[in-house]
Design a protein around this motif. Structure first.
Motif, PDB file in Angstrom:
ATOM      1  N   ASP A  77       0.834  -1.199   0.000  1.00  0.00           N
ATOM      2  CA  ASP A  77       0.000   0.000   0.000  1.00  0.00           C
ATOM      3  C   ASP A  77       0.872   1.254   0.000  1.00  0.00           C
ATOM      4  O   ASP A  77       0.594   2.235  -0.706  1.00  0.00           O
ATOM      5  CB  ASP A  77      -0.930   0.009   1.213  1.00  0.00           C
ATOM      6  CG  ASP A  77      -2.105  -0.939   1.051  1.00  0.00           C
ATOM      7  OD1 ASP A  77      -2.348  -1.391  -0.095  1.00  0.00           O
ATOM      8  OD2 ASP A  77      -2.770  -1.246   2.053  1.00  0.00           O
ATOM      9  N   LYS A  78       1.931   1.232   0.802  1.00  0.00           N
ATOM     10  CA  LYS A  78       2.846   2.379   0.853  1.00  0.00           C
ATOM     11  C   LYS A  78       3.580   2.553  -0.471  1.00  0.00           C
ATOM     12  O   LYS A  78       3.818   3.684  -0.915  1.00  0.00           O
ATOM     13  CB  LYS A  78       3.847   2.186   1.990  1.00  0.00           C
ATOM     14  CG  LYS A  78       3.230   2.314   3.376  1.00  0.00           C
ATOM     15  CD  LYS A  78       4.256   2.041   4.470  1.00  0.00           C
ATOM     16  CE  LYS A  78       3.610   2.118   5.855  1.00  0.00           C
ATOM     17  NZ  LYS A  78       4.577   1.780   6.935  1.00  0.00           N
ATOM     18  N   THR A 112       1.104   4.043  -2.988  1.00  0.00           N
ATOM     19  CA  THR A 112       0.799   5.439  -2.681  1.00  0.00           C
ATOM     20  C   THR A 112       2.016   6.341  -2.837  1.00  0.00           C
ATOM     21  O   THR A 112       1.936   7.401  -3.469  1.00  0.00           O
ATOM     22  CB  THR A 112       0.261   5.554  -1.236  1.00  0.00           C
ATOM     23  OG1 THR A 112      -0.897   4.732  -1.105  1.00  0.00           O
ATOM     24  CG2 THR A 112      -0.097   6.989  -0.907  1.00  0.00           C
ATOM     25  N   GLY A 113       3.138   5.934  -2.287  1.00  0.00           N
ATOM     26  CA  GLY A 113       4.306   6.806  -2.246  1.00  0.00           C
ATOM     27  C   GLY A 113       5.211   6.743  -3.450  1.00  0.00           C
ATOM     28  O   GLY A 113       5.925   7.705  -3.754  1.00  0.00           O
ATOM     29  N   LYS A 145      -4.246   3.766 -10.014  1.00  0.00           N
ATOM     30  CA  LYS A 145      -5.373   2.855  -9.780  1.00  0.00           C
ATOM     31  C   LYS A 145      -5.083   1.447 -10.296  1.00  0.00           C
ATOM     32  O   LYS A 145      -5.542   0.463  -9.719  1.00  0.00           O
ATOM     33  CB  LYS A 145      -6.630   3.400 -10.465  1.00  0.00           C
ATOM     34  CG  LYS A 145      -7.075   4.765  -9.965  1.00  0.00           C
ATOM     35  CD  LYS A 145      -7.425   4.721  -8.481  1.00  0.00           C
ATOM     36  CE  LYS A 145      -7.908   6.083  -8.003  1.00  0.00           C
ATOM     37  NZ  LYS A 145      -8.123   6.109  -6.530  1.00  0.00           N
ATOM     38  N   GLN A 176      -3.177  -0.310  -7.660  1.00  0.00           N
ATOM     39  CA  GLN A 176      -4.063  -0.656  -6.550  1.00  0.00           C
ATOM     40  C   GLN A 176      -4.851  -1.923  -6.874  1.00  0.00           C
ATOM     41  O   GLN A 176      -4.966  -2.830  -6.033  1.00  0.00           O
ATOM     42  CB  GLN A 176      -5.036   0.494  -6.283  1.00  0.00           C
ATOM     43  CG  GLN A 176      -4.401   1.746  -5.711  1.00  0.00           C
ATOM     44  CD  GLN A 176      -5.403   2.852  -5.494  1.00  0.00           C
ATOM     45  OE1 GLN A 176      -6.576   2.720  -5.806  1.00  0.00           O
ATOM     46  NE2 GLN A 176      -4.942   3.975  -4.964  1.00  0.00           N
ATOM     47  N   ASP A 196      -0.164   6.515  -6.438  1.00  0.00           N
ATOM     48  CA  ASP A 196      -1.558   6.083  -6.198  1.00  0.00           C
ATOM     49  C   ASP A 196      -2.238   5.643  -7.490  1.00  0.00           C
ATOM     50  O   ASP A 196      -3.451   5.821  -7.658  1.00  0.00           O
ATOM     51  CB  ASP A 196      -2.368   7.196  -5.536  1.00  0.00           C
ATOM     52  CG  ASP A 196      -3.143   6.692  -4.330  1.00  0.00           C
ATOM     53  OD1 ASP A 196      -3.019   5.494  -4.006  1.00  0.00           O
ATOM     54  OD2 ASP A 196      -3.882   7.472  -3.721  1.00  0.00           O
TER      55      ASP A 196
END
Length: 584
Positions: free
Chosen positions: A268-269, A272-273, A279, A282, A277
């Protein structure tokens, strides 16, 4: 004559006597102009008279030498542009050049025809650049690791952007950057990503700065992002599958779920980082977790045990309320990936009942070591002496202990263990080797509980403070145990969890209850679909029922078909040549 007396006709008459020019006039005048133009292009204005240069150019055109003036100017500018091109080339090789000598290229772009700039400068410049970067990339890809190569590409892009801002047309900048991207990134991106020092290494070593550089450079090229995403997905699925199907991990479900949560936090990090982010990343992470979590049929139980462990610790005062809520929120992410949510719910209800009844349930018997027993008796006398009419019972299966062990090389470690594990370890102060049967007789720990205890101490990788013979993952009464003199850890304080056991009969009982409950859920879904549609063929009915059930369970189509047959027998449905009709 004009009718208006204020106006008069005026015309320029040719010279009565023709002007005779020096035969070398054109060449001499052009040499003067050429010298001045070169000085201007080189930013050297000393001794120049723009008035004289203008007059000479005007006179050449006036006397019919306009073509010579035009061709000479084109040749001079072309030569200068070629010199400029060779000067970019030298700068790429690390040579320091005087940029003021080439910065007037931008002035030329404004006064020259676009075709002249593109033909005589831009195209040769871009062609030479492509050859240069193709050669450099072939050398670098062989001698550099992925990190070094990416830093060089980043540096080259920055240099070309800076050069373009100094002395190239604005429209040339994206073209030269495109050359660098094509030759140094696009043609090598698959090899870069799959290098030993590439994407997988960066993920394993937590090299997020290099990972970000890889992403930012490859995203410039078509297919770059998908190349990264595909390999990341493959790596995540492979490591996740190893984690959930490993026999050692399955014996310690609380630790397994903790490692799954750590893995989810990590990715997740990263998404995001590092990947902005994105999609698609994700989605790749979510589908990967859903894939490997459901490879192990016991995942619903393991997640429920982790929740139970967290809530038990919270009830004992370990961790604040906010911390518990954060942990449970993360666990619910794993719960959403489960395809058999009803199995989780069954275990969760059972664990809840056990927690509520745990002041009333019988305690597991355990014979404490003499040192601990004496202390307990002193405390019993003190407590009962202070509180009359009370009863004190030791629940050894709920306790923990901190012990210090010294291994063969003299290194000491502090172990946080359960009371039963402590009782086992203390026995090796006076014995080198003990069988499972010997330990059971000395501690009076029930055999199923003792097997879980010994498995945790001897069979968990990196936690095996004991060695067992034979070396396998099963604990038998004749197995022999001794202290592992090679035990080591980077930490002084090591926590050793007790593996949660599950009897085969218990597993079968839970599964049977779940399957029985599913029958009613499937029946209800079939009736809902048929009430809405009235008539459906078999395949459509099975598909619609599966969609309705999917949020909670992923049913087998064969089971759905059996439930359809059951409803036909009970006259809820009617089969008319594979067209099913609801009977109101």
């Amino acid at each position: 004559m004009s009718d208006d007396p204020r106006k008069s006709n005026f015309s320029i008459q040719p010279f009565k006597n023709p002007v005779i020019l020096d035969p070398g006039y054109a060449d001499k005048t052009w040499k003067t102009l050429e010298h001045g133009i070169r000085n201007i292009l080189n930013d050297n204005y000393d001794g120049l008279s723009f008035e004289v240069l203008h007059r000479n150019a005007y006179n050449m055109a006036l006397h019919g030498f306009g073509e010579k003036l035009h061709s000479g100017l084109a040749t001079t500018v072309t030569t200068h542009l070629q010199e400029v091109s060779a000067s970019i080339e030298r700068e790429r090789m690390g040579e320091v050049i005087i940029r003021d000598s080439v910065k007037n290229t931008k002035m030329l772009m404004r006064i020259l025809e676009p075709s002249l700039y593109e033909k005589d400068f831009e195209k040769p410049f871009l062609d030479d650049s492509a050859i240069f970067y193709a050669g450099e990339s072939r050398v670098l890809i062989e001698c550099c690791d992925c990190r070094e190569y990416l830093k060089m590409v980043e540096r080259r892009l920055g240099e070309e952007k800076e050069r373009a801002s100094h002395y190239l047309a604005d429209r040339t900048e994206p073209k030269i950057l495109g050359i660098v991207e094509e030759e140094m990134i696009a043609k090598h991106m698959r090899r870069l990503v799959h290098m030993d020092s590439g994407l997988v290494s960066m993920l394993l070593r937590h090299e997020y700065e290099d990972l970000g550089r890889l992403y930012s450079l490859l995203r410039r090229c078509t297919g770059g992002v998908s190349t990264i995403r595909d390999l990341m997905t493959s790596h995540l699925r492979e490591t996740g599958q190893q984690l959930v199907t490993d026999a050692g991990s399955s014996r310690n479900p609380v630790d397994l779920v903790r490692r799954l949560l750590d893995k989810k936090d990590k990715y997740d990090k990263i998404v995001t980082g590092v990947f902005g982010d994105d999609k698609t990343f994700q989605t790749a992470v979510s589908t990967s977790f859903e894939y490997f979590i459901n490879l192990n049929s016991r995942s619903p139980k393991f997640i429920s045990l982790y929740v139970d462990d967290t809530l038990r610790k919270a009830s004992e005062g370990a961790g604040g309320k906010d911390d518990v809520e954060i942990v449970l929120h993360k666990v619910m992410t794993l719960f959403r990936y489960l395809q058999e949510k009803d199995v989780f719910e069954k275990y969760h209800r059972q664990n809840l009942a056990n927690r509520l009844l745990s002041p009333t349930r019988p305690s597991t018997a355990c014979k404490l070591p003499d040192e601990i027993h004496d202390v307990c008796e002193k405390f019993r006398a003190y407590y009962l002496g202070s509180h009359a009419c009370r009863k004190l019972t030791w629940q050894t299966d709920l306790g923990t202990a901190d012990v210090v062990v010294t291994v063969g090389n003299g290194q000491k470690h502090g172990l946080n263990v359960s009371t039963c594990q402590m009782c086992v370890l203390v026995l090796f102060n006076s014995a080198d080797r003990l069988s499972c049967k010997d330990i059971q007789q000395a501690t009076a720990i029930p055999l199923p509980d003792l097997k879980r205890c010994l498995w945790s101490l001897a069979c968990v990788p990196d936690m095996n403070v004991l060695c067992k013979n034979p070396m396998n993952n099963d604990i038998a009464e004749d197995d022999v145990f001794c202290v592992n003199d090679n035990f080591t850890s980077n930490l002084f304080q090591v926590k050793i969890d007790t593996a949660a056991a599950e009897e085969e009969s218990e597993q079968q009982e839970i599964r049977q209850k779940v399957e029985e409950a599913r029958k009613y859920q499937i029946d209800a879904a079939i009736i809902r679909v048929m009430k809405a549609q009235r008539v459906l063929n078999l395949n459509s009915l099975v598909t619609e029922v599966a969609k309705q059930l999917q949020p909670r369970v992923l049913p087998d189509p064969a089971v759905i078909k059996k439930r359809i047959e059951s409803l036909i027998e009970r006259e809820y449905l009617e089969d008319n040549r594979n067209q099913y009709q609801y009977i109101a």
